[in-house]
Design an enzyme around this catalytic site. Structure first.
Site, PDB file in Angstrom:
ATOM      1  N   ASP A 491     -18.317  44.885 -31.959  1.00  0.00           N
ATOM      2  CA  ASP A 491     -17.666  44.931 -33.191  1.00  0.00           C
ATOM      3  C   ASP A 491     -17.066  46.331 -33.910  1.00  0.00           C
ATOM      4  O   ASP A 491     -18.039  46.558 -34.594  1.00  0.00           O
ATOM      5  CB  ASP A 491     -19.060  44.000 -33.969  1.00  0.00           C
ATOM      6  CG  ASP A 491     -18.059  42.744 -35.481  1.00  0.00           C
ATOM      7  OD1 ASP A 491     -16.772  43.463 -35.184  1.00  0.00           O
ATOM      8  OD2 ASP A 491     -18.595  42.089 -35.645  1.00  0.00           O
ATOM      9  N   GLY A 534      -8.502  41.332 -32.921  1.00  0.00           N
ATOM     10  CA  GLY A 534      -6.544  41.804 -32.468  1.00  0.00           C
ATOM     11  C   GLY A 534      -6.278  42.459 -32.889  1.00  0.00           C
ATOM     12  O   GLY A 534      -5.051  42.762 -32.349  1.00  0.00           O
ATOM     13  N   ASP A 555     -12.149  36.267 -38.338  1.00  0.00           N
ATOM     14  CA  ASP A 555     -13.398  35.257 -38.285  1.00  0.00           C
ATOM     15  C   ASP A 555     -13.176  33.636 -38.360  1.00  0.00           C
ATOM     16  O   ASP A 555     -12.659  33.629 -39.443  1.00  0.00           O
ATOM     17  CB  ASP A 555     -14.490  35.367 -38.792  1.00  0.00           C
ATOM     18  CG  ASP A 555     -15.394  36.246 -38.150  1.00  0.00           C
ATOM     19  OD1 ASP A 555     -15.001  37.435 -38.459  1.00  0.00           O
ATOM     20  OD2 ASP A 555     -16.585  36.619 -39.163  1.00  0.00           O
TER      21      ASP A 555
END
Ligand code: GLA
Length: 739
Positions: A491, A534, A555
């Site tokens: 992440d 993205g 999210d």
């Protein structure tokens, strides 16, 4: 004047009141990044600050990836007429919508409320809906004058700021202290009726009296099918329980309204929800082999695959044509070993029990590509947020084995929150006290035939403020390998702090290339899941950089707005999905979610949940369950165990559905399948029932005459060249067409 409060099932904390007693504070906010104690002062001149909207995070308003401090300021009038008109005149309530993550609130320079820590300590981080109540005679309030509200926010990561639906100031009324709690489960009775208990409660010592009106409404015709009124009394510690049963109804959702009228003030609170209904048929006694038709693994690495099969137990498993190096446990269906030779190995699985025998053709592909179909599993984040621990992961694993693995579910993924605050002296990452034995946990998960996932960030810190892998990539990959990890979610988070402030395409790729190289040194098949929302059109290069999936969005939340906006916008990335490499529109929000200590029912209605699972399957998305697995109810289980729906997600062709029709009220998405068939989702995006017709002539669906309702697992008889179906509001009809 009578006040009406409506609590909808979509936003449990949402109040709509008659306008007179409420001052909306939705517009006119000014914003600055950073932090200064002067910004609390009413005298501070904020004219040069930027305008900001409070219905979306700051990231969406020109502050991409910004974490840390930000201040919101608003100048507004507070007319004393709202006090005069109120039944109770003693307190005002300030609703701030959602605060992400922590805040201090100043009214005219005086601190009137704070929640969560401002120092970045993730343990005290309190993302969520926020309101503050203060006495109407608090000297901070300037009645009939201009007031300045200043909100200091500290965002620990991800989306930040003030957002959500409702920002207002109102007089606290008697009914503000009332909760209509609908969090209990619906029970499905043997006669297919449903029952539930809701309750009315308060923390106030005031003894509430009034009437509860209960209604069942047909959402198609808007007619009330049942109505009952009951006298109610409740006070702190003594809630009023209201059990009800609804006899068998056709399989669709009905609207339930709970309307409480308080006797003295005549205030009304309304809460609505929709009834769940289960379409998925129960699996029969005869064996049935489920899941994908293909599985990929790398040569020389440990192999683990469990044949997913339903049917009466005990069952015995066999497999013909297994490549050298693999062995099958005939009692569990778990295949393990190591295959040295690359190649495509056609296999035939057989499952036998007292009700029969079933075979299935399957292909094992030993080569460079793994994750040939999207991952099916569980991830801790949407349920537990940073409160995940060993016990919760074990419950998830055990539940998956008992209830879901027979349908192909197999990953247990721990998201953020497992990392210790410091590395060891030699720089190794270690788990915190919540995970006393990571290797032991992984061993347990593997013993069940399941796989284990973990989470990190390429930055120095994760989004939750825990340690990331920055400058320790090789070491971390090795540790994951030693523990037996099978999946890594990686992440972006604080990587922004260590890269170019305006990243180029090469900057976006870099951290994923670095970790790819580190993972490639480890003799394990580790699925690599990119999470960077993205950026840089990741779908265009995710496969080339070695991602098995990549998040294509920010999210998800358990609201129609969030889920539908994400799901129905997966258009540009669609063509890039392929076996081994999939778009990831984020994890599922069905079942009991909560991102922390408290779980609640997903705020998606049952029809919206059918839409969610259908759309994600059409999108060939990784399906990662985001709920408390220990509390799976029958409706959620039905959503997650429909083998024909899962088969659409797991289709070996690996294509993603295309948005074939988009109108203001409905959409049609079509996915090509390996067997030449087409999976078609007919989605009603409006809030009214609709009758929708699908043309099966002069278009790509021409000649497809066999239509199967996938959720109900039934063929539909049609004649002619079109198919007409009724679709519930925000609902779906998912069909498979073949020639
Ligand atoms: C980001 C991700 C989430 C979750 C959290 C953990 O917000 O998008 O899916 O992993 O970080 O902190």
């Amino acid at each position: 004047m009578r006040k009406i409060f409506i609590l909808t099932s979509l936003t449990a904390a949402l109040f709509l009141k008659a306008a007179a007693q409420e001052i909306p504070i939705e517009n006119g906010w000014q914003f600055a990044r950073g932090d200064s104690s002067q910004w609390a002062s009413p005298a501070y001149n904020d004219l040069k600050w930027q305008h900001i909207e409070v219905n979306k995070p700051w990231e969406e308003q020109g502050y991409p990836n910004y974490d840390g401090f930000g201040w919101y300021r608003l100048h507004f009038m507070l007319p004393s007429s709202i006090k005069e008109k109120a039944f109770l005149k003693d307190s005002i309530r300030i609703n701030l919508g959602i605060v992400d993550d922590n805040d201090e609130v100043y009214l005219n320079g005086k601190l009137i409320g704070e929640y969560g820590g401002m120092g970045g300590d993730i343990k005290t981080s309190k993302y969520g809906p926020r309101s503050y109540t203060i006495a109407a005679n608090n000297p901070a309030i300037l009645w009939d004058k201009e007031n300045v509200l200043a909100v200091r926010i500290f965002d620990t990561g991800g989306a930040g700021g003030l957002y959500g639906d409702k920002h207002s100031i109102s007089m606290l009324s008697l009914i503000d202290n009332v909760t209509i709690n609908t969090d209990g489960d619906f029970y499905f009775e043997e006669n297919e009726g449903i029952s539930k208990t809701i309750y009315l409660s308060t923390r106030s010592n005031y003894v509430y009296k009034g009437k509860l009106n209960f209604k069942v409404t047909d959402p198609e015709t808007n007619t009330d099918m049942r109505e009952a009124t009951t006298d109610v009394v409740f006070t702190a510690g003594k809630p009023f329980n209201y059990p009800f049963t609804i006899d068998k109804l056709p399989k669709r959702s009905y609207k339930l309204s709970y309307i409480f009228t308080e006797e003295r003030s005549h205030d009304i609170m309304v809460k609505t929800e929709s009834t769940p209904y289960v379409l998925t048929p129960y699996p029969g006694a005869k064996p049935r082999i489920n899941g994908a038709d293909v599985y990929g693994a790398r040569p020389g690495n440990p192999f683990l695959y469990m044949i997913p099969a339903t049917g009466r137990k005990p069952m015995s498993y066999s497999a013909a044509g297994l490549p050298d190096g693999l062995k099958l446990d005939s009692r569990t269906g778990i295949i393990t070993g190591v295959v040295a030779q690359k190649g495509e190995y056609p296999v035939v699985f057989t499952v036998h029990n007292s009700a029969g025998t079933k075979t299935k053709k399957f292909t094992i592909k030993i080569g460079d590509v793994i994750g040939l179909t999207p991952a099916l599993g569980w991830n801790s984040w949407n349920a537990f947020g940073l409160t995940v621990n060993d016990q919760k992961a074990r419950v998830a694993a055990k539940t998956m084995t008992d209830k879901l693995a027979a349908h192909g579910w197999n990953y247990i993924n721990i998201d953020d929150g497992w990392e210790a605050p410091q590395r060891t002296a030699s720089g190794e990452i270690i788990p915190n006290q919540k995970f006393p034995d990571m290797k032991g946990l992984t061993g347990y998960v593997h013993s069940l035939g399941l796989k284990m996932g973990i989470y990190s960030s390429p930055g120095p810190r994760t989004c939750g403020g825990y340690l990331g892998s920055w400058q320790h990539e090789d070491q971390d990959a090795k540790t994951y390998g030693d523990w037996g990890i099978d999946y890594l979610k990686y992440d972006w988070c604080s990587y922004s702090e260590v890269t170019n402030p305006s990243p180029t395409l090469a900057d976006y790729k870099k951290p994923y290339q670095v970790m790819r190289t580190s993972l490639d040194k480890i003799p394990r098949d580790i699925m690599f899941s990119f999470c960077q929302y993205g950026m840089g059109d990741v779908w265009k290069w995710g496969a080339e950089v070695g991602g098995n999936s990549w998040r294509s969005t920010g999210d998800i939340e358990d609201t129609w707005k969030s889920m539908s906006t994400i799901g129905f916008n997966q258009v540009a990335d669609g063509p890039y999905a392929q076996p081994g490499h999939f778009n990831d529109p984020d994890m599922l929000v069905v079942g009991k979610v909560g991102w922390g200590d408290n779980q609640r029912n997903s705020r998606l209605s049952p029809d919206e949940q059918y839409t969610h699972i259908s759309l994600w399957s059409l999108l060939s998305s990784p399906l990662l369950i985001g709920c408390d697995m220990g509390k799976l109810d029958r409706f959620t289980l039905g959503l997650l165990t429909n083998d024909e729906v899962i088969a659409i997600d797991q289709d070996a062709l690996g294509k993603e559905a295309r948005q074939a029709i988009k109108t203001d009220n409905y959409q049609v998405w079509i996915k090509d399948l390996e067997d030449g068939g087409k999976a078609v989702g007919v989605f009603n995006t409006s809030d009214k029932y609709q009758t929708i017709t699908l043309q099966l002539k002069d278009n790509e669906l021409g000649g497809y005459t066999k239509i199967r309702n996938v959720w109900e697992q039934k063929y539909i008889i049609t004649s002619g060249t079109n198919y007409t179906t009724k679709v519930a509001p925000h609902g779906v009809v998912l069909v498979k067409l073949s020639k």
